[in-house]
Structure formats: structure tokens, C-alpha cells
Design a protein around this motif. Structure first.
Motif, PDB file in Angstrom:
ATOM      1  N   ILE A   1      -5.950  10.621   5.752  1.00  0.00           N
ATOM      2  CA  ILE A   1      -6.896   9.523   5.968  1.00  0.00           C
ATOM      3  C   ILE A   1      -6.523   8.803   7.263  1.00  0.00           C
ATOM      4  CG2 ILE A   1      -7.484   9.208   3.543  1.00  0.00           C
ATOM      5  CD1 ILE A   1      -5.459   7.035   3.307  1.00  0.00           C
ATOM      6  N   PRO A   2      -7.504   8.287   7.977  1.00  0.00           N
ATOM      7  CA  PRO A   2      -7.235   7.677   9.290  1.00  0.00           C
ATOM      8  C   PRO A   2      -6.579   6.296   9.180  1.00  0.00           C
ATOM      9  CG  PRO A   2      -9.558   7.476   8.750  1.00  0.00           C
ATOM     10  CD  PRO A   2      -8.958   8.307   7.664  1.00  0.00           C
ATOM     11  N   TYR A   3      -5.815   5.955  10.212  1.00  0.00           N
ATOM     12  CA  TYR A   3      -5.227   4.616  10.315  1.00  0.00           C
ATOM     13  C   TYR A   3      -6.291   3.642  10.833  1.00  0.00           C
ATOM     14  CZ  TYR A   3      -0.611   6.678   9.614  1.00  0.00           C
ATOM     15  OH  TYR A   3       0.478   7.332   9.087  1.00  0.00           O
ATOM     16  N   PRO A   4      -6.139   2.321  10.511  1.00  0.00           N
ATOM     17  CA  PRO A   4      -5.050   1.693   9.762  1.00  0.00           C
ATOM     18  C   PRO A   4      -5.184   1.965   8.265  1.00  0.00           C
ATOM     19  CG  PRO A   4      -6.690   0.061  10.347  1.00  0.00           C
ATOM     20  CD  PRO A   4      -7.102   1.329  11.023  1.00  0.00           C
ATOM     21  N   ILE A   5      -4.033   1.935   7.572  1.00  0.00           N
ATOM     22  CA  ILE A   5      -4.015   2.169   6.128  1.00  0.00           C
ATOM     23  C   ILE A   5      -3.244   1.037   5.446  1.00  0.00           C
ATOM     24  CG2 ILE A   5      -4.153   4.682   6.324  1.00  0.00           C
ATOM     25  CD1 ILE A   5      -1.094   4.702   5.637  1.00  0.00           C
ATOM     26  N   VAL A   6      -3.404   0.974   4.133  1.00  0.00           N
ATOM     27  CA  VAL A   6      -2.655   0.016   3.311  1.00  0.00           C
ATOM     28  C   VAL A   6      -1.736   0.820   2.406  1.00  0.00           C
ATOM     29  CG1 VAL A   6      -2.793  -1.880   1.663  1.00  0.00           C
ATOM     30  CG2 VAL A   6      -4.623  -1.552   3.335  1.00  0.00           C
ATOM     31  N   LEU A   7      -0.433   0.503   2.432  1.00  0.00           N
ATOM     32  CA  LEU A   7       0.541   1.127   1.536  1.00  0.00           C
ATOM     33  C   LEU A   7       0.800   0.188   0.367  1.00  0.00           C
ATOM     34  CD1 LEU A   7       3.178   2.632   4.011  1.00  0.00           C
ATOM     35  CD2 LEU A   7       1.539   3.894   2.599  1.00  0.00           C
ATOM     36  N   LYS A   8       0.680   0.705  -0.849  1.00  0.00           N
ATOM     37  CA  LYS A   8       0.831  -0.135  -2.037  1.00  0.00           C
ATOM     38  C   LYS A   8       1.895   0.432  -2.972  1.00  0.00           C
ATOM     39  CE  LYS A   8      -4.065  -1.536  -2.176  1.00  0.00           C
ATOM     40  NZ  LYS A   8      -5.252  -1.591  -3.061  1.00  0.00           N
ATOM     41  N   SER A   9       2.822  -0.413  -3.377  1.00  0.00           N
ATOM     42  CA  SER A   9       3.819  -0.031  -4.378  1.00  0.00           C
ATOM     43  C   SER A   9       3.117   0.194  -5.716  1.00  0.00           C
ATOM     44  CB  SER A   9       4.859  -1.143  -4.518  1.00  0.00           C
ATOM     45  OG  SER A   9       5.792  -0.833  -5.522  1.00  0.00           O
ATOM     46  N   GLN A  10       3.476   1.278  -6.413  1.00  0.00           N
ATOM     47  CA  GLN A  10       2.857   1.596  -7.694  1.00  0.00           C
ATOM     48  C   GLN A  10       3.809   1.231  -8.838  1.00  0.00           C
ATOM     49  OE1 GLN A  10      -0.676   2.985  -7.802  1.00  0.00           O
ATOM     50  NE2 GLN A  10      -0.159   1.709  -6.040  1.00  0.00           N
ATOM     51  N   VAL A  11       3.758  -0.041  -9.211  1.00  0.00           N
ATOM     52  CA  VAL A  11       4.545  -0.546 -10.335  1.00  0.00           C
ATOM     53  C   VAL A  11       3.616  -1.337 -11.241  1.00  0.00           C
ATOM     54  CG1 VAL A  11       6.744  -0.639  -9.108  1.00  0.00           C
ATOM     55  CG2 VAL A  11       5.218  -2.619  -9.040  1.00  0.00           C
ATOM     56  N   GLN A  12       4.013  -1.493 -12.495  1.00  0.00           N
ATOM     57  CA  GLN A  12       3.194  -2.240 -13.447  1.00  0.00           C
ATOM     58  C   GLN A  12       3.647  -3.694 -13.457  1.00  0.00           C
ATOM     59  OE1 GLN A  12       3.813   0.234 -16.890  1.00  0.00           O
ATOM     60  NE2 GLN A  12       1.864   1.271 -16.594  1.00  0.00           N
ATOM     61  N   GLY A  13       3.268  -4.397 -12.422  1.00  0.00           N
ATOM     62  CA  GLY A  13       3.627  -5.799 -12.309  1.00  0.00           C
ATOM     63  C   GLY A  13       2.707  -6.474 -11.321  1.00  0.00           C
ATOM     64  N   GLY A  14       2.487  -7.758 -11.502  1.00  0.00           N
ATOM     65  CA  GLY A  14       1.610  -8.490 -10.608  1.00  0.00           C
ATOM     66  C   GLY A  14       2.333  -8.967  -9.358  1.00  0.00           C
TER      67      GLY A  14
END
Length: 420
Positions: free
Chosen positions: A36-49
Motif C-alpha cells: 500500500i502507498p505511503y503515507p501509512i498508519v502503523l497500529k499496535s494490535q493489542v486488546q486495550g484502549g
């Protein structure tokens, strides 16, 4: 059982809910093969807010920056959890953000559609802003359109939102869910909608009816509990054993885990946590919510490691009219009844018979349905020092932690006096 965001997005995409182009990242070097093209969003995958506040969400514009950010996120614990997976997703410019959900109301025994034209909701005042529609009969597009109209939407946007609500309900029924939500649903400058984040909670008693979900649960067991058997894990959602001094009672997994996280964050140590929403796996006969509340309070009182019981109820509960009497009777519980529970728990052992102490009780009741209950208990509180009544979760947790520390502070003061 709560799914991770990347799993939620997969389900959304399959059922036709619009989601952004994304890619699962198992290792920082996977970003060298990003599709997928930049810019991108990296997100941690944890079960917490609060992932963004904790540093678990980063916007990056190059591969070098992405790899560096991913390395940091993989090594960043959020509420004690390290992510095993990251989600890389296209960046989206939203002009408006909405909240949509379908939830099972256990008091009504019916699904309820929820909507709000704000995404960053203050849950203390959420009831004033939410629109809701109870699905009283067989579902049709009428219910979805009704919710969109109650939210004040018109034209193409009203139709787009109602279409998504229909798909949310379809997913809710197909997968036997307790909750499916989109938070936020982004709307861009052209009026196009996109599910930017979501949450799915599967009813634990339905897991084994769905091979795909049972397989996901088995993998979670492997990650969290090593060699522990799947059925042990699935059966543990009714209660959670921890070695702390604050017992937690809630009317759903959401209220339980939110309270647990808040206690840990405040420096407290959670003890046994009990979810009263459904009958317990150990029940041999049908039980009511009140039955489970009474038995849980007695069980926690019999556990002499528990010094405070923190009750966090959101929305409403079944048999609400019985709740004040249950609380007042518990606060007047005779020590012989506690010893009886202790004997059962300890195999009829009489150890600690002279050290029976009733735990302090901290109540946090949120929702207009609790107004009369709060008024009654407020008068009762004036005559009983064992009861603390608050509406704010942070205050409730702070008070519970303070009450646990009181005996420790007294002991520490006595030790100082002896030394001097």
C-alpha cells in the motif's frame, strides 16, 4: 472474546463494510514488501484502549521511518500487552466521524442499534448523545434507516450509514456477537464513508458453534496461556483469578476489563474478577442476575485476601428493584455466614476463624436507571462506613486503592513508632 482490529477489518471487508487498504505486519522487515502507498498508519494490535496516547499508533511516510516505528511499537507494552502483530493501513482524511454499533441488551433480551454523530465520546455523558433503536421484531432496513434519521442524517449520507448499519446487524447475527461497533466511521469531503476502527465481541458460549472463531480462540490460548487447554480458557470468561486485594464485579466483560485496567493503572492489585452478565459455567441450575450477585458477594467476602469489592455496573441490570436490598443485606452480613462460605471454600477447614472481616464495598453505578437506587444507597451510606458510592470510574478506583492501603499505612506507622 474480543477480536483484534486487523481481524475486525477482515470481517468488515468480507461482509461489504468499506475499510481502508491494509496489510498485516508480523515483523518490521515485512514493511520492505509493503503493498500500500505511503503515507501509512502503523497500529499496535493489542486488546486495550488509548493506543494512540500510549504511542502505539504512528503515521509514517517512508520505509525507513516505518521500520524504525514498527520496531518501537513491537517493543511497547500497552496495558501490559506486547503486540505480536501490527496493522499497516492507508491514511484517511476524515471531515466528520460517527459512532455506530449493534449490541445485545441483556435486560431487554433484544439487539439494540446505537448511533452518535461524535466518535470521541465521553462515556460519562454518552447517554445524552446516543441515538438508539431497539430491534423488536424481525430485522428490516426500516430499523437502520430509523437510526440514521434519529442521528439527523439526510440524503446520500443517510443512505450510506443505514446500509452500513444493515451490514453490522447481519454480521452480529451471523457470528453470534455480543457487540459489533465502528468507532470511528469516517466521512471524507466527498461524503464517502469508511470504517476507520472497529470492535467485535463474540459471545463466548457461541464460540464452539463457529469453527473459524473456535480456531481463533485456540490460537489466543496458545499465545496467552501456553499449553493451557482451550476449553479451560473459554470457560474462564465468567471469572478471572488474580492474587490482589481488590475484587471486581461487573455486568459485562467490557466493564470488568476496563475496571481491571484502571485498578492496575492506579497502582492497585486486582483480585478475583466476576462477570455477572451470564450464568456461570459451574451453575448446575438456572440462576438470575440477583442470584449471581448474592453468591459472588459472599464468595468474595469469604476470600480473606479481598479487602475491597469494587462493583462497576453500566447501563442497566436485570432485577434492578432487588439490588438495594441485596447490598444492604450484604453490609449487614453476619460473620458466621462468612465463616460458612470460608469452610466450603477451604474444605471445611476452620483456619482463620477469628480473622473474619467484611470487605469494604465501592459502588460505581452509571445510567439514569440507577437514579433511585443511588438516592436510597446514599442515605444508607451515611449510617454504614463500609459503603462508598461514586459515579466516576477514576474516583471509584482511587477510593478502592486507598481503602486497601489504609491497613498498610497503619501498620507502617506502628513500625515507625516502635523504632523511635
Amino acid at each position: 472474546m474480543d477480536l483484534l482490529e486487523y481481524q475486525v477489518k477482515e470481517w468488515f471487508g468480507k461482509i461489504g463494510i468499506p475499510v481502508l487498504p491494509s496489510q498485516r505486519i508480523d515483523h518490521p522487515t515485512d514493511l520492505k514488501r509493503l503493498k500500500i502507498p505511503y503515507p501509512i498508519v502503523l497500529k499496535s494490535q493489542v486488546q486495550g484502549g488509548e493506543r494512540e496516547k500510549a504511542g502505539g499508533v504512528r503515521i509514517v511516510e517512508t520505509t525507513i521511518d516505518a521500520i524504525a516505528a514498527a520496531q518501537n511499537i513491537f517493543n511497547l507494552p500497552i496495558w501490559g500487552q506486547f503486540p505480536e502483530v501490527l496493522l499497516a493501513e492507508s491514511k484517511y482524511d476524515a471531515q466528520e466521524e460517527f459512532y455506530l454499533a449493534v449490541v445485545l441488551d441483556t435486560a431487554l433480551c433484544r439487539p439494540v442499534l446505537l448511533g452518535c454523530t461524535e466518535a470521541n465520546i465521553d462515556w460519562e455523558t454518552a447517554g445524552e448523545k446516543f441515538q438508539h433503536v431497539v430491534v423488536e421484531q424481525e430485522f428490516s432496513a426500516f430499523y437502520a434507516r430509523r437510526l440514521a434519521l434519529k442521528m439527523g442524517l439526510q440524503g446520500t449520507l443517510m443512505q450510506s450509514v443505514s446500509n452500513i448499519v444493515e451490514k453490522l446487524y447481519q454480521l452480529f447475527i451471523q457470528k453470534d456477537l455480543d457487540l459489533v461497533e465502528i468507532n470511528p466511521l469516517g466521512v471524507n469531503s466527498m461524503g464517502q464513508v469508511m470504517a476507520l476502527n472497529g470492535k467485535i465481541r463474540v459471545n463466548e458460549r457461541a464460540i464452539n458453534r463457529h469453527p473459524e472463531i473456535a480456531d481463533m480462540a485456540a490460537k489466543m490460548v496458545g499465545r496467552r496461556h501456553g499449553s493451557q487447554k482451550k476449553n479451560d480458557f473459554l470457560g474462564s470468561w465468567d471469572s478471572l483469578e488474580m492474587p490482589g486485594k481488590i475484587g471486581i464485579v461487573g455486568n459485562g466483560k467490557g466493564s470488568i476489563f476496563t475496571t481491571l485496567d484502571a485498578v492496575v493503572y492506579a497502582g492497585g492489585k486486582p483480585g478475583k474478577c466476576v462477570n455477572l452478565r451470564h450464568s456461570f459455567m459451574s451453575d448446575t441450575k438456572s440462576t438470575t442476575f440477583s442470584d449471581r450477585l448474592i453468591s459472588s458477594l459472599k464468595t468474595l467476602a469469604a476470600d480473606q485476601s479481598i479487602q475491597v469489592i469494587l462493583i462497576n455496573f453500566l447501563g442497566t441490570i436485570p432485577q434492578l428493584d432487588q439490588f438495594p436490598e441485596i447490598i444492604s443485606k450484604f453490609l449487614q452480613l453476619d460473620k458466621s455466614e462468612i465463616r460458612s462460605e470460608m469452610s466450603i471454600a477451604n474444605g471445611n477447614s476452620n483456619k482463620g476463624e477469628n480473622q473474619v472481616n467484611l470487605p469494604r464495598l465501592v459502588l460505581r453505578l452509571v445510567g439514569s436507571q440507577f437514579n433511585d437506587v443511588r438516592e436510597y444507597l446514599a442515605t444508607f451510606k451515611n449510617t454504614n462506613q463500609s459503603l462508598v458510592l461514586v459515579e466516576n470510574l477514576d474516583e471509584a478506583v482511587k477510593e478502592a486503592v486507598r481503602l486497601v492501603k489504609l491497613p498498610e499505612d497503619k501498620k507502617r506507622n506502628r513500625e515507625v513508632k516502635v523504632k523511635t
